[in-house]
Design a protein around this motif. Structure first.
Motif, PDB file in Angstrom:
ATOM      1  N   LYS A   1       0.815  -1.215   0.000  1.00 43.59           N
ATOM      2  CA  LYS A   1       0.000   0.000   0.000  1.00 43.59           C
ATOM      3  C   LYS A   1       0.850   1.269   0.000  1.00 43.59           C
ATOM      4  N   PRO A   2       1.897   1.327   0.849  1.00 48.59           N
ATOM      5  CA  PRO A   2       2.731   2.551   0.816  1.00 48.59           C
ATOM      6  C   PRO A   2       3.355   2.799  -0.565  1.00 48.59           C
ATOM      7  N   ILE A   3       3.759   1.732  -1.233  1.00 50.68           N
ATOM      8  CA  ILE A   3       4.330   1.910  -2.579  1.00 50.68           C
ATOM      9  C   ILE A   3       3.248   2.396  -3.538  1.00 50.68           C
ATOM     10  N   GLU A   4       2.070   1.778  -3.493  1.00 47.87           N
ATOM     11  CA  GLU A   4       0.972   2.196  -4.363  1.00 47.87           C
ATOM     12  C   GLU A   4       0.662   3.672  -4.162  1.00 47.87           C
ATOM     13  N   GLU A   5       0.665   4.093  -2.879  1.00 50.65           N
ATOM     14  CA  GLU A   5       0.349   5.494  -2.601  1.00 50.65           C
ATOM     15  C   GLU A   5       1.399   6.426  -3.174  1.00 50.65           C
ATOM     16  N   SER A   6       2.670   6.080  -2.951  1.00 50.42           N
ATOM     17  CA  SER A   6       3.705   7.014  -3.399  1.00 50.42           C
ATOM     18  C   SER A   6       3.801   7.063  -4.928  1.00 50.42           C
ATOM     19  N   CYS A   7       3.490   5.959  -5.580  1.00 50.54           N
ATOM     20  CA  CYS A   7       3.529   5.926  -7.064  1.00 50.54           C
ATOM     21  C   CYS A   7       2.263   6.469  -7.705  1.00 50.54           C
ATOM     22  N   LEU A   8       1.313   6.926  -6.915  1.00 48.17           N
ATOM     23  CA  LEU A   8       0.015   7.366  -7.446  1.00 48.17           C
ATOM     24  C   LEU A   8      -0.682   6.262  -8.250  1.00 48.17           C
ATOM     25  N   PHE A   9      -0.460   5.014  -7.814  1.00 47.93           N
ATOM     26  CA  PHE A   9      -1.081   3.859  -8.473  1.00 47.93           C
ATOM     27  C   PHE A   9      -2.591   4.011  -8.666  1.00 47.93           C
ATOM     28  N   PRO A  10      -3.342   4.466  -7.629  1.00 42.07           N
ATOM     29  CA  PRO A  10      -4.802   4.564  -7.800  1.00 42.07           C
ATOM     30  C   PRO A  10      -5.225   5.540  -8.901  1.00 42.07           C
ATOM     31  N   ASN A  11      -4.356   6.530  -9.197  1.00 41.79           N
ATOM     32  CA  ASN A  11      -4.716   7.448 -10.289  1.00 41.79           C
ATOM     33  C   ASN A  11      -4.708   6.748 -11.641  1.00 41.79           C
ATOM     34  N   PHE A  12      -3.975   5.661 -11.723  1.00 37.07           N
ATOM     35  CA  PHE A  12      -3.835   4.975 -13.005  1.00 37.07           C
ATOM     36  C   PHE A  12      -4.595   3.646 -13.062  1.00 37.07           C
ATOM     37  N   HIS A  13      -4.697   2.995 -11.919  1.00 37.35           N
ATOM     38  CA  HIS A  13      -5.276   1.644 -11.935  1.00 37.35           C
ATOM     39  C   HIS A  13      -6.452   1.549 -10.965  1.00 37.35           C
ATOM     40  N   ASN A  14      -6.422   0.590 -10.024  1.00 42.82           N
ATOM     41  CA  ASN A  14      -7.547   0.407  -9.115  1.00 42.82           C
ATOM     42  C   ASN A  14      -7.369   1.203  -7.832  1.00 42.82           C
ATOM     43  N   PRO A  15      -8.482   1.472  -7.147  1.00 48.86           N
ATOM     44  CA  PRO A  15      -8.386   2.149  -5.852  1.00 48.86           C
ATOM     45  C   PRO A  15      -7.571   1.306  -4.859  1.00 48.86           C
ATOM     46  N   LEU A  16      -7.082   1.959  -3.835  1.00 49.29           N
ATOM     47  CA  LEU A  16      -6.383   1.230  -2.767  1.00 49.29           C
ATOM     48  C   LEU A  16      -7.337   0.207  -2.148  1.00 49.29           C
ATOM     49  N   LEU A  17      -6.787  -0.893  -1.656  1.00 45.54           N
ATOM     50  CA  LEU A  17      -7.613  -1.903  -1.001  1.00 45.54           C
ATOM     51  C   LEU A  17      -7.799  -1.545   0.467  1.00 45.54           C
ATOM     52  N   ARG A  18      -8.940  -1.978   0.989  1.00 44.54           N
ATOM     53  CA  ARG A  18      -9.196  -1.748   2.406  1.00 44.54           C
ATOM     54  C   ARG A  18      -9.240  -3.083   3.126  1.00 44.54           C
ATOM     55  N   ASP A  19      -9.189  -3.038   4.452  1.00 42.55           N
ATOM     56  CA  ASP A  19      -9.233  -4.284   5.219  1.00 42.55           C
ATOM     57  C   ASP A  19     -10.405  -5.175   4.786  1.00 42.55           C
ATOM     58  N   SER A  20     -11.568  -4.535   4.582  1.00 45.51           N
ATOM     59  CA  SER A  20     -12.759  -5.334   4.285  1.00 45.51           C
ATOM     60  C   SER A  20     -12.663  -6.054   2.938  1.00 45.51           C
ATOM     61  N   ASP A  21     -11.760  -5.563   2.081  1.00 47.03           N
ATOM     62  CA  ASP A  21     -11.603  -6.245   0.791  1.00 47.03           C
ATOM     63  C   ASP A  21     -10.984  -7.634   0.949  1.00 47.03           C
ATOM     64  N   PHE A  22     -10.321  -7.842   2.072  1.00 45.61           N
ATOM     65  CA  PHE A  22      -9.663  -9.142   2.255  1.00 45.61           C
ATOM     66  C   PHE A  22     -10.510 -10.144   3.023  1.00 45.61           C
ATOM     67  N   GLY A  23     -11.430  -9.602   3.847  1.00 46.07           N
ATOM     68  CA  GLY A  23     -12.166 -10.506   4.723  1.00 46.07           C
ATOM     69  C   GLY A  23     -13.361 -11.167   4.072  1.00 46.07           C
ATOM     70  N   ALA A  24     -13.852 -10.555   2.977  1.00 45.78           N
ATOM     71  CA  ALA A  24     -15.152 -10.964   2.445  1.00 45.78           C
ATOM     72  C   ALA A  24     -15.226 -12.454   2.112  1.00 45.78           C
ATOM     73  N   ARG A  25     -16.375 -13.029   2.419  1.00 52.28           N
ATOM     74  CA  ARG A  25     -16.601 -14.437   2.062  1.00 52.28           C
ATOM     75  C   ARG A  25     -16.810 -14.547   0.553  1.00 52.28           C
ATOM     76  N   PRO A  26     -16.546 -15.727   0.012  1.00 53.75           N
ATOM     77  CA  PRO A  26     -16.810 -15.924  -1.416  1.00 53.75           C
ATOM     78  C   PRO A  26     -18.296 -15.715  -1.731  1.00 53.75           C
ATOM     79  N   LEU A  27     -18.551 -15.217  -2.926  1.00 51.64           N
ATOM     80  CA  LEU A  27     -19.941 -15.014  -3.341  1.00 51.64           C
ATOM     81  C   LEU A  27     -20.346 -16.079  -4.356  1.00 51.64           C
ATOM     82  N   VAL A  28     -21.573 -16.537  -4.208  1.00 49.80           N
ATOM     83  CA  VAL A  28     -22.164 -17.438  -5.205  1.00 49.80           C
ATOM     84  C   VAL A  28     -23.452 -16.779  -5.678  1.00 49.80           C
TER      85      VAL A  28
END
Ligand SMILES: Nc1ncnc2c1ncn2[C@@H]1O[C@H](COP(=O)(O)OP(=O)(O)OP(=O)(O)O)[C@@H](O)[C@H]1O
Ligand SMILES: Nc1ncnc2c1ncn2[C@@H]1O[C@H](COP(=O)(O)OP(=O)(O)OP(=O)(O)O)[C@@H](O)[C@H]1O
Ligand SMILES: [Mg+2]
Ligand SMILES: [Mg+2]
Lengths: 402, 402
Positions: free
Chosen positions: B29-56
């Motif tokens: 995340k720190p690298i993504e922030e300093s490189c302005l990654f979200p301006n070019f690609h996807n938004p930064l990930l949040r904690d909740s992005d990792f916890g989510a259960r699989p969807l069917v």
């Protein structure tokens, strides 16, 4: 139409086909000849064109069980020189037809026999005729239909074996003349190879004749059969273009290969499928007559319009001066002639021949005055055949459309 | 790599997802922030992005038994406010997830909860949010996955009932985030309506997630089922574009509807199919982790190239004069920058971002000197995650790809 009476309903007519033949020879053929119909459309019909038994063509990858199925249809008889076995075995097109004696007839001989419907095959050349044969045997099913067994379609590496003739072209020739085209698959040979794709394309336009057979269904479990059958429909859907789903028969179409996991699990289903395919086959003669009647009526409708068109062309010609100029002019402005005839007789536009094909044929006619006038008696003769004679035949011998 | 040791294999890591989250927060995340990654690609990930259960996700025509199937999966519990019955019943998207208490949550509430993975749905507007809901219940299956029940797709006349939101758009949103997409049919609702076609298109690109269910297979005879199943494959083949045949499960996926001619004839087959579908579902969590790892690695690879690209852009800038001219020049000749970086680091061309999208984003950056240099330590940190940390996580918690 109550007052009109069919003239052909005499005792000398033996069947619908025979009635159509007699009507053609007596009434229609003379009109076709005088109108130069064959120069524009199809060749004149011969007696043998009416007598031919319906054709059923079997197509499919090698070793799927085509020749074995023919054997089953012939109550267990193998036709003369039939070959059955793994690996590509049948290496020729075989017309299996009824005969009191078992006999094998070379393709070259069969194709010059004008009582047989195969003379047209000579155009595929002698490398094809060497791969064509006739076989006769006294099996009951052959009284109703002639079966065309074919060389297995090749797949993968085997496709490199080169055919020395136009395989899809030959398939197309038979497809046009067949009443039923059976595409045979088995659970182990599902892939549709390039050659198979070309063969199936050669049948396009005849979707109503196509039936699919998934043979050897007893050799796999019910669940496996489900997968295999699904995969087959999936790939057929992309190869056959028709919107309608073709009828697929899943079963064991050999009387010599019972048993297997499918028989235990799916026994009754596979049995029903086999019966349904046989019922479909038994229906071939009826549909054959229906198809012939259809084609016959279409041909006569085409003739009627043809007679009116050439009559209009004749009438448009000047009696003496500027004959050639007028002829050119009529050819160039054929659209106007078509339109006039269509309006004058209030005819459906869809029944008219392709104008460019007609124009091209017309260029071959040097003297339009040779065209006959469409007299009232000619038109009445045609209408009588369409409206009285053919319906009477159908009534007398059982309408195949009902 | 023998000498390298993963730093993250500490006891505080609970699972692969948790490990990926920790690595991301600490290193990436720190690298993504300093490189302005979200301006070019996807938004930064949040904690909740990792916890989510699989969807069917369950999709299909109305009344094919989607909600009933959910009930079966929940051991016979109906989720709060579930509706089951003939005619279109379910009129909203429902995220059915685990909860100790049974609870119904309005869509508007669910979408502002940042611990839930549904905040992105707000973009479909309040007419959609009124047709979205959450439901929790304490069913075992929900510990493993969240199920998205959906309103029945309409066909024929019913299609005139107007949806007030972008139905295919919502389906696409869920399809991207789902691990399994179940398309449900039944023998009486086979036709793929226009709305269904749009819904299926919305799932395109996710063919590997799609499974087809032919429900109520027990309500018809074995022969009828064969026909129905064949017709389904036939039409699916033309709607789904993938070369591979999708897995189709033919069965009775309701525990409350046993009996019928299919059960007599096909009983064991239908039972096996049901078990196979459940096994496929039980495999969802494993595949979910695999998918997340995949996306994670892809993201970090993209980041690595991104870091090199922006570093090159920074280095190309003059220290004082002609800054803006050079900036324009770099934007216009971005191809050269891409090529230089690709050659210098010998990178696969396919890993580079879309050049036009990148160029467009680049126009939004006024000062290229804000881009950081890709230091050796940054690159090493990225490579460590890819080559040491992630593999160590996979080894420790069981590689989902094996
Ligand atoms: N219903 C069946 N179940 C199991 N095996 C079968 C069945 N029908 C045929 N076979 C076997 O499959 C093999 C191929 O049969 P056959 O020669 O009839 O196929 P074919 O389609 O005519 O092949 P080709 O295209 O090479 O002529 C033979 O060994 C035959 O015994
Ligand atoms: N496996 C099954 N066999 C026979 N009938 C079933 C089966 N599953 C569901 N049904 C019946 O079909 C009808 C529709 O079921 P359900 O409401 O679950 O369908 P749905 O797909 O959720 O419909 P909608 O899209 O309208 O919400 C109900 O009457 C239900 O009892
Ligand atoms: Mg053979
Ligand atoms: Mg429902």
């Amino acid at each position: 139409d109550a007052g009109k009476k069919a003239k052909m309903s005499s005792k000398s007519v033996m069947s619908i086909s025979d009635g159509l033949r007699q009507l053609y020879m007596k009434v229609i053929k003379p009109i076709e000849e005088s109108c130069l119909f064959p120069n524009f459309h199809n060749p004149l019909l011969r007696d043998s064109d009416f007598g031919a038994r319906p054709l059923v063509m079997l197509l499919g990858q090698y070793s799927t069980g085509k020749t074995t199925f023919v054997k089953t249809l012939l109550d267990g008889m193998t036709y003369p020189q039939a070959q059955i076995g793994p690996e590509p075995t049948t290496d020729r097109f075989v017309a299996v037809s009824y005969g009191v004696d078992e006999q094998a007839i070379p393709g070259n001989t069969l194709c010059v026999d004008r009582t047989q419907p195969f003379t047209g095959l000579t155009k595929f050349g002698s490398s094809f005729l060497n791969k064509f044969a006739g076989a006769t045997c006294p099996a009951k099913a052959l009284e109703q239909m002639t079966i065309i067994d074919t060389p297995g379609v090749l797949s993968g590496d085997k496709q490199r074996i080169e055919r020395r003739y136009d395989f899809p072209g030959v398939v197309r020739w038979f497809a046009e003349r067949s009443d039923l085209i059976l595409l045979m698959f088995d659970p182990f040979k599902l892939d549709i190879s390039d050659e198979f794709r070309r063969v199936i394309s050669a049948c396009s336009g005849h979707d109503d004749k196509i039936r699919v057979i998934l043979n050897k269904a007893n050799s796999v479990s019910a669940q496996h059969l489900m997968r295999v059958y699904g995969a087959l429909m999936w790939s057929l859907s992309r190869v056959l273009r028709s919107p309608e789903v073709p009828r697929v028969y899943c079963g064991n179409f050999s009387s010599a290969h019972d048993g297997g996991p499918g028989d235990e699990e799916n026994g009754p289903l596979l049995q029903k499928e086999k019966e349904a395919l046989l019922a479909d086959l038994y229906d071939v003669p009826r549909r054959h007559v229906g198809r012939r009647v259809n084609e016959y009526i279409k041909r006569i409708r085409t003739l009627r319009i043809h007679a009116l068109l050439v009559s209009a062309l004749r009438d448009a010609m000047p009696s003496m001066m500027g004959v050639e100029k007028k002829r050119q002019n009529l050819i160039d402005n054929l659209e106007d002639v078509f339109l006039d005839v269509q309006r004058k007789y209030n005819l459906p536009v869809g029944d008219f021949p392709d104008i460019e094909v007609f124009r091209e044929s017309l260029r071959g006619i040097k003297d339009f005055k040779k065209f006959p006038r469409a007299s009232n008696s000619t038109l009445k003769a045609i209408d009588d055949v369409l409206e009285v004679e053919v319906p009477a035949l159908l009534t007398r011998f059982g309408n195949p459309f009902q």
